[in-house]
Design a protein around this motif. Structure first.
Motif, PDB file in Angstrom:
ATOM      1  N   THR A 274       1.883  -4.235   3.498  1.00 48.50           N
ATOM      2  CA  THR A 274       0.617  -4.109   4.206  1.00 48.50           C
ATOM      3  C   THR A 274       0.669  -4.734   5.592  1.00 48.50           C
ATOM      4  O   THR A 274       0.138  -4.176   6.567  1.00 48.50           O
ATOM      5  N   GLN A 275       1.319  -5.883   5.720  1.00 44.88           N
ATOM      6  CA  GLN A 275       1.389  -6.531   7.027  1.00 44.88           C
ATOM      7  C   GLN A 275       2.194  -5.698   8.020  1.00 44.88           C
ATOM      8  O   GLN A 275       1.871  -5.658   9.210  1.00 44.88           O
ATOM      9  N   ASP A 276       3.235  -5.017   7.548  1.00 37.45           N
ATOM     10  CA  ASP A 276       3.987  -4.125   8.434  1.00 37.45           C
ATOM     11  C   ASP A 276       3.117  -2.958   8.886  1.00 37.45           C
ATOM     12  O   ASP A 276       3.143  -2.549  10.047  1.00 37.45           O
ATOM     13  N   TRP A 277       2.349  -2.413   7.954  1.00 32.39           N
ATOM     14  CA  TRP A 277       1.428  -1.312   8.262  1.00 32.39           C
ATOM     15  C   TRP A 277       0.391  -1.753   9.287  1.00 32.39           C
ATOM     16  O   TRP A 277       0.100  -1.033  10.254  1.00 32.39           O
ATOM     17  N   GLU A 278      -0.175  -2.927   9.128  1.00 31.13           N
ATOM     18  CA  GLU A 278      -1.168  -3.431  10.068  1.00 31.13           C
ATOM     19  C   GLU A 278      -0.536  -3.766  11.420  1.00 31.13           C
ATOM     20  O   GLU A 278      -1.135  -3.533  12.473  1.00 31.13           O
ATOM     21  N   ARG A 279       0.678  -4.296  11.369  1.00 28.87           N
ATOM     22  CA  ARG A 279       1.367  -4.644  12.613  1.00 28.87           C
ATOM     23  C   ARG A 279       1.646  -3.413  13.458  1.00 28.87           C
ATOM     24  O   ARG A 279       1.695  -3.472  14.683  1.00 28.87           O
ATOM     25  N   HIS A 280       1.813  -2.263  12.813  1.00 25.79           N
ATOM     26  CA  HIS A 280       2.013  -0.992  13.511  1.00 25.79           C
ATOM     27  C   HIS A 280       0.684  -0.262  13.727  1.00 25.79           C
ATOM     28  O   HIS A 280       0.667   0.957  13.902  1.00 25.79           O
ATOM     29  N   TRP A 281      -0.429  -1.013  13.708  1.00 23.72           N
ATOM     30  CA  TRP A 281      -1.754  -0.453  13.990  1.00 23.72           C
ATOM     31  C   TRP A 281      -2.121   0.657  13.009  1.00 23.72           C
ATOM     32  O   TRP A 281      -2.508   1.756  13.387  1.00 23.72           O
ATOM     33  N   ASN A 282      -1.981   0.347  11.726  1.00 21.65           N
ATOM     34  CA  ASN A 282      -2.340   1.266  10.628  1.00 21.65           C
ATOM     35  C   ASN A 282      -1.528   2.559  10.661  1.00 21.65           C
ATOM     36  O   ASN A 282      -2.040   3.640  10.347  1.00 21.65           O
ATOM     37  N   THR A 283      -0.276   2.451  11.051  1.00 26.60           N
ATOM     38  CA  THR A 283       0.647   3.580  10.939  1.00 26.60           C
ATOM     39  C   THR A 283       1.799   3.173  10.031  1.00 26.60           C
ATOM     40  O   THR A 283       2.195   2.004  10.002  1.00 26.60           O
ATOM     41  N   CYS A 284       2.328   4.138   9.304  1.00 30.64           N
ATOM     42  CA  CYS A 284       3.413   3.854   8.376  1.00 30.64           C
ATOM     43  C   CYS A 284       4.677   3.501   9.147  1.00 30.64           C
ATOM     44  O   CYS A 284       5.120   4.263  10.009  1.00 30.64           O
ATOM     45  N   PRO A 285       5.306   2.357   8.861  1.00 29.09           N
ATOM     46  CA  PRO A 285       6.537   1.985   9.559  1.00 29.09           C
ATOM     47  C   PRO A 285       7.730   2.858   9.180  1.00 29.09           C
ATOM     48  O   PRO A 285       8.762   2.824   9.853  1.00 29.09           O
TER      49      PRO A 285
ATOM     50  N   ARG B  62       0.857  -1.184   0.000  1.00 23.08           N
ATOM     51  CA  ARG B  62       0.000   0.000   0.000  1.00 23.08           C
ATOM     52  C   ARG B  62       0.897   1.239   0.000  1.00 23.08           C
ATOM     53  O   ARG B  62       2.047   1.194   0.444  1.00 23.08           O
ATOM     54  N   ARG B  63       0.382   2.323  -0.532  1.00 21.89           N
ATOM     55  CA  ARG B  63       1.137   3.569  -0.583  1.00 21.89           C
ATOM     56  C   ARG B  63       0.751   4.455   0.598  1.00 21.89           C
ATOM     57  O   ARG B  63      -0.432   4.692   0.848  1.00 21.89           O
ATOM     58  N   CYS B  64       1.739   4.934   1.319  1.00 21.64           N
ATOM     59  CA  CYS B  64       1.507   5.776   2.494  1.00 21.64           C
ATOM     60  C   CYS B  64       1.042   7.162   2.052  1.00 21.64           C
ATOM     61  O   CYS B  64       1.645   7.779   1.169  1.00 21.64           O
ATOM     62  N   ASP B  65      -0.012   7.674   2.685  1.00 16.17           N
ATOM     63  CA  ASP B  65      -0.510   9.011   2.385  1.00 16.17           C
ATOM     64  C   ASP B  65       0.388  10.103   2.956  1.00 16.17           C
ATOM     65  O   ASP B  65       0.261  11.266   2.586  1.00 16.17           O
ATOM     66  N   GLY B  66       1.291   9.735   3.862  1.00 17.34           N
ATOM     67  CA  GLY B  66       2.177  10.712   4.464  1.00 17.34           C
ATOM     68  C   GLY B  66       3.456  10.935   3.689  1.00 17.34           C
ATOM     69  O   GLY B  66       3.784  12.048   3.284  1.00 17.34           O
TER      70      GLY B  66
END
Length: 286
Positions: free
Chosen positions: A44-55, A33-37
């Motif tokens: 995606t799994q890294d993003w979800e693992r960080h509770w929907n925050t960009c790693p 997924r592309r980060c909006d920030g």
């Protein structure tokens, strides 16, 4: 749908507790997924693992309410209450569609009956009465049922002599319920005032966005007020204020960083650190 933006829906488990996650991406689900920030492509799994925050940059994306409760509570400790409360249509309100039809379609799409989940659970071993707005249900707007659930969070804390924690993410009062919605500001604030008599802490956590009648009532009345980074917090939005006073607002006006600098909130807490910070506060104050 773009290959980098699809996310999985979550559902409750049978006992009312959030299901464990994140799970590996299934067939046809987005791996990236592309980060909006920062505009970087992240796993995606890294993003979800960080509770929907960009790693990479820490940008906070919206987090579904069930995932938030999973993040905050000790595993298996959350018990959802007040689940059967269902909003009605006392005014027979109609805008682009009938309010009762909007409620039905939103409930079908989200699996929830209204924009607030309440219950009890433990955070680092300490029992708390907790409620959380669900922005995914009609923008987290507060109608009579949401107001009743918030009131019960404080009443339950009062009766059981527990600390109270409320996560706010809302556009404010629900216009489809008119004065019934606005009455919830006084109702929830009165319940909070009663709760004060037991001298237990109330921690208010403001998420993006927290506006309108919720911001103008119990959300600002916490003993400790926390916020996530870059959350929009205020009564009216900056565009409305600029149009009203006909002046340009300062950069970052009404964002959590601006409010922290001006003494309006106590701390900004990144999402992966929220559970530990709440545990620390409850240990000190409760």
């Amino acid at each position: 749908m773009a290959w980098f933006s699809k996310t999985k829906k979550l559902s409750r488990s049978g006992d009312g507790a959030p299901q464990e996650g994140p799970q590996p991406a299934g067939k046809g689900e987005a791996v990236w997924r592309r980060c909006d920030g920062c505009a970087e492509v992240v796993y995606t799994q890294d993003w979800e693992r960080h509770w929907n925050t960009c790693p990479l940059c820490g940008h906070h994306d919206p987090l579904p309410v069930l995932r938030r409760l999973e993040m905050i509570f000790d595993p298996g400790s959350f018990q959802e209450l007040d689940r059967d409360l269902t909003p009605q249509d006392p005014l027979g309100f109609v805008d682009a569609k009938k309010y009762k039809d909007r409620l039905k379609s939103t409930a079908k799409n989200t699996g929830m009956k209204d924009a607030f989940i309440s219950g009890v659970g433990t955070i680092e071993g300490r029992e708390v009465s907790v409620g959380s707005f669900a922005f995914e249900f009609m923008g987290g707007s507060m109608g009579s049922v949401v107001g009743e659930k918030v009131t019960r969070v404080f009443d339950r804390a009062y009766e059981r002599k527990l600390p109270a924690v409320v996560f706010s993410s809302t556009g404010g009062a629900r216009m489809q319920e008119g004065i019934f919605s606005l009455m919830q500001m006084a109702k929830t604030s009165a319940a909070l005032n009663r709760f004060r008599s037991i001298h237990k802490p109330y921690v208010s956590v403001m998420l993006h966005p927290t506006t309108g009648g919720v911001a103008a009532s119990f959300a600002w009345l916490g003993d400790v007020i926390l916020a996530e980074p870059k959350a929009l917090i205020g009564f009216a939005g900056p565009r409305v204020i600029e149009q009203t006073i006909r002046e340009k607002l300062p950069p970052g006006f009404q964002r959590s960083e601006f409010l922290l600098d001006h003494g309006m909130i106590d701390a900004i807490v990144k999402r992966p650190e929220m559970r530990a910070r709440l545990g620390q506060l409850l240990g000190l104050l409760a």
